[in-house]
Motif scaffolding. Sequence first.
Motif, PDB file in Angstrom:
ATOM      1  N   THR A  38       0.855  -1.180   0.000  1.00  0.00           N
ATOM      2  CA  THR A  38       0.000   0.000   0.000  1.00  0.00           C
ATOM      3  C   THR A  38       0.895   1.236   0.000  1.00  0.00           C
ATOM      4  O   THR A  38       1.937   1.265   0.657  1.00  0.00           O
ATOM      5  CB  THR A  38      -0.915   0.023   1.242  1.00  0.00           C
ATOM      6  N   PRO A  39       0.512   2.266  -0.728  1.00  0.00           N
ATOM      7  CA  PRO A  39       1.353   3.456  -0.811  1.00  0.00           C
ATOM      8  C   PRO A  39       1.378   4.229   0.499  1.00  0.00           C
ATOM      9  O   PRO A  39       0.410   4.216   1.263  1.00  0.00           O
ATOM     10  CB  PRO A  39       0.709   4.273  -1.929  1.00  0.00           C
ATOM     11  N   ARG A  40       2.495   4.889   0.746  1.00  0.00           N
ATOM     12  CA  ARG A  40       2.609   5.731   1.937  1.00  0.00           C
ATOM     13  C   ARG A  40       1.941   7.064   1.661  1.00  0.00           C
ATOM     14  O   ARG A  40       1.841   7.501   0.523  1.00  0.00           O
ATOM     15  CB  ARG A  40       4.075   5.944   2.275  1.00  0.00           C
ATOM     16  N   ASP A  41       1.501   7.756   2.712  1.00  0.00           N
ATOM     17  CA  ASP A  41       0.838   9.045   2.485  1.00  0.00           C
ATOM     18  C   ASP A  41       1.700  10.241   2.903  1.00  0.00           C
ATOM     19  O   ASP A  41       1.378  11.363   2.566  1.00  0.00           O
ATOM     20  CB  ASP A  41      -0.517   9.091   3.189  1.00  0.00           C
ATOM     21  N   TYR A  42       2.801  10.035   3.613  1.00  0.00           N
ATOM     22  CA  TYR A  42       3.746  11.104   3.998  1.00  0.00           C
ATOM     23  C   TYR A  42       3.052  12.249   4.746  1.00  0.00           C
ATOM     24  O   TYR A  42       3.427  13.408   4.595  1.00  0.00           O
ATOM     25  CB  TYR A  42       4.475  11.666   2.772  1.00  0.00           C
ATOM     26  N   LEU A  43       2.072  11.934   5.566  1.00  0.00           N
ATOM     27  CA  LEU A  43       1.281  12.967   6.229  1.00  0.00           C
ATOM     28  C   LEU A  43       2.099  13.733   7.268  1.00  0.00           C
ATOM     29  O   LEU A  43       2.021  14.969   7.329  1.00  0.00           O
ATOM     30  CB  LEU A  43       0.041  12.336   6.868  1.00  0.00           C
ATOM     31  N   ILE A  44       2.899  13.059   8.077  1.00  0.00           N
ATOM     32  CA  ILE A  44       3.683  13.731   9.119  1.00  0.00           C
ATOM     33  C   ILE A  44       4.712  14.672   8.489  1.00  0.00           C
ATOM     34  O   ILE A  44       4.870  15.821   8.914  1.00  0.00           O
ATOM     35  CB  ILE A  44       4.388  12.693  10.018  1.00  0.00           C
ATOM     36  N   TRP A  45       5.389  14.200   7.462  1.00  0.00           N
ATOM     37  CA  TRP A  45       6.381  15.013   6.753  1.00  0.00           C
ATOM     38  C   TRP A  45       5.706  16.241   6.136  1.00  0.00           C
ATOM     39  O   TRP A  45       6.234  17.355   6.199  1.00  0.00           O
ATOM     40  CB  TRP A  45       7.038  14.155   5.691  1.00  0.00           C
ATOM     41  N   SER A  46       4.527  16.069   5.581  1.00  0.00           N
ATOM     42  CA  SER A  46       3.789  17.180   4.984  1.00  0.00           C
ATOM     43  C   SER A  46       3.360  18.190   6.041  1.00  0.00           C
ATOM     44  O   SER A  46       3.419  19.403   5.808  1.00  0.00           O
ATOM     45  CB  SER A  46       2.560  16.664   4.242  1.00  0.00           C
ATOM     46  N   LEU A  47       2.934  17.693   7.202  1.00  0.00           N
ATOM     47  CA  LEU A  47       2.557  18.610   8.282  1.00  0.00           C
ATOM     48  C   LEU A  47       3.749  19.447   8.739  1.00  0.00           C
ATOM     49  O   LEU A  47       3.621  20.654   8.966  1.00  0.00           O
ATOM     50  CB  LEU A  47       1.978  17.829   9.463  1.00  0.00           C
ATOM     51  N   CYS A  48       4.900  18.819   8.867  1.00  0.00           N
ATOM     52  CA  CYS A  48       6.104  19.557   9.276  1.00  0.00           C
ATOM     53  C   CYS A  48       6.470  20.617   8.243  1.00  0.00           C
ATOM     54  O   CYS A  48       6.801  21.751   8.597  1.00  0.00           O
ATOM     55  CB  CYS A  48       7.273  18.595   9.484  1.00  0.00           C
ATOM     56  N   ASN A  49       6.411  20.259   6.971  1.00  0.00           N
ATOM     57  CA  ASN A  49       6.726  21.238   5.928  1.00  0.00           C
ATOM     58  C   ASN A  49       5.691  22.346   5.857  1.00  0.00           C
ATOM     59  O   ASN A  49       6.019  23.492   5.555  1.00  0.00           O
ATOM     60  CB  ASN A  49       6.846  20.548   4.565  1.00  0.00           C
ATOM     61  N   THR A  50       4.433  22.027   6.127  1.00  0.00           N
ATOM     62  CA  THR A  50       3.387  23.050   6.118  1.00  0.00           C
ATOM     63  C   THR A  50       3.579  24.029   7.269  1.00  0.00           C
ATOM     64  O   THR A  50       3.450  25.238   7.089  1.00  0.00           O
ATOM     65  CB  THR A  50       2.000  22.395   6.219  1.00  0.00           C
ATOM     66  N   LEU A  51       3.904  23.522   8.431  1.00  0.00           N
ATOM     67  CA  LEU A  51       4.085  24.399   9.592  1.00  0.00           C
ATOM     68  C   LEU A  51       5.315  25.286   9.461  1.00  0.00           C
ATOM     69  O   LEU A  51       5.373  26.344  10.062  1.00  0.00           O
ATOM     70  CB  LEU A  51       4.156  23.560  10.874  1.00  0.00           C
ATOM     71  N   TYR A  52       6.300  24.858   8.667  1.00  0.00           N
ATOM     72  CA  TYR A  52       7.506  25.661   8.484  1.00  0.00           C
ATOM     73  C   TYR A  52       7.258  26.842   7.544  1.00  0.00           C
ATOM     74  O   TYR A  52       8.037  27.774   7.516  1.00  0.00           O
ATOM     75  CB  TYR A  52       8.640  24.778   7.938  1.00  0.00           C
ATOM     76  N   VAL A  53       6.183  26.858   6.810  1.00  0.00           N
ATOM     77  CA  VAL A  53       5.774  27.909   5.875  1.00  0.00           C
ATOM     78  C   VAL A  53       6.918  28.221   4.919  1.00  0.00           C
ATOM     79  O   VAL A  53       7.704  29.130   5.132  1.00  0.00           O
ATOM     80  CB  VAL A  53       5.318  29.193   6.604  1.00  0.00           C
ATOM     81  N   ASN A  54       6.996  27.470   3.851  1.00  0.00           N
ATOM     82  CA  ASN A  54       8.097  27.610   2.912  1.00  0.00           C
ATOM     83  C   ASN A  54       7.655  28.250   1.609  1.00  0.00           C
ATOM     84  O   ASN A  54       6.501  28.610   1.424  1.00  0.00           O
ATOM     85  CB  ASN A  54       8.732  26.240   2.661  1.00  0.00           C
TER      86      ASN A  54
END
Length: 140
Positions: A38-54
């Motif tokens: 099953t494919p991974r969703d990378y949700l935690i990594w995405s949350l961290c990148n979203t909170l960093y506001v890039n």
Amino acid sequence: MDNATYCYSTDYTPLTTGKSGRKVGHSTVINMGTSEKTPRDYLIWSLCNTLYVNFCCLGFLALIYSVKARDQKTLGNLREARECSEKAKWYNILASGWNLLVPLMVLAVLVLVILYMKSHEGSLPFFGEQGFQGFFSHFQ
């Protein structure tokens, strides 16, 4: 209790019909699921990148595709989940690269300014009228 003294009941029917020990005409099937992961969703990594506001909200785009991948995986649509997962992964890679690049560039400029100021032993010509021209003349 040994076999010689044990009496079998009269309604005894053998489970096997041949020497192989298997029932004739019957087979057992065990469903192990699909062989693909099953494919991974990378949700935690995405949350961290979203909170960093890039730059260009790449983390937010990654978060959107991560949620879509999780939804599609829940619905059982693995092909669409895999596509969304790949997009989320690449947006996360771009966002993480940008998150590392900007602080490294700021640090490099700061080190160059400090080295330039130290080379002039206590004077601060960098902040004078000819400061920027003198600083950039070292790189020409």
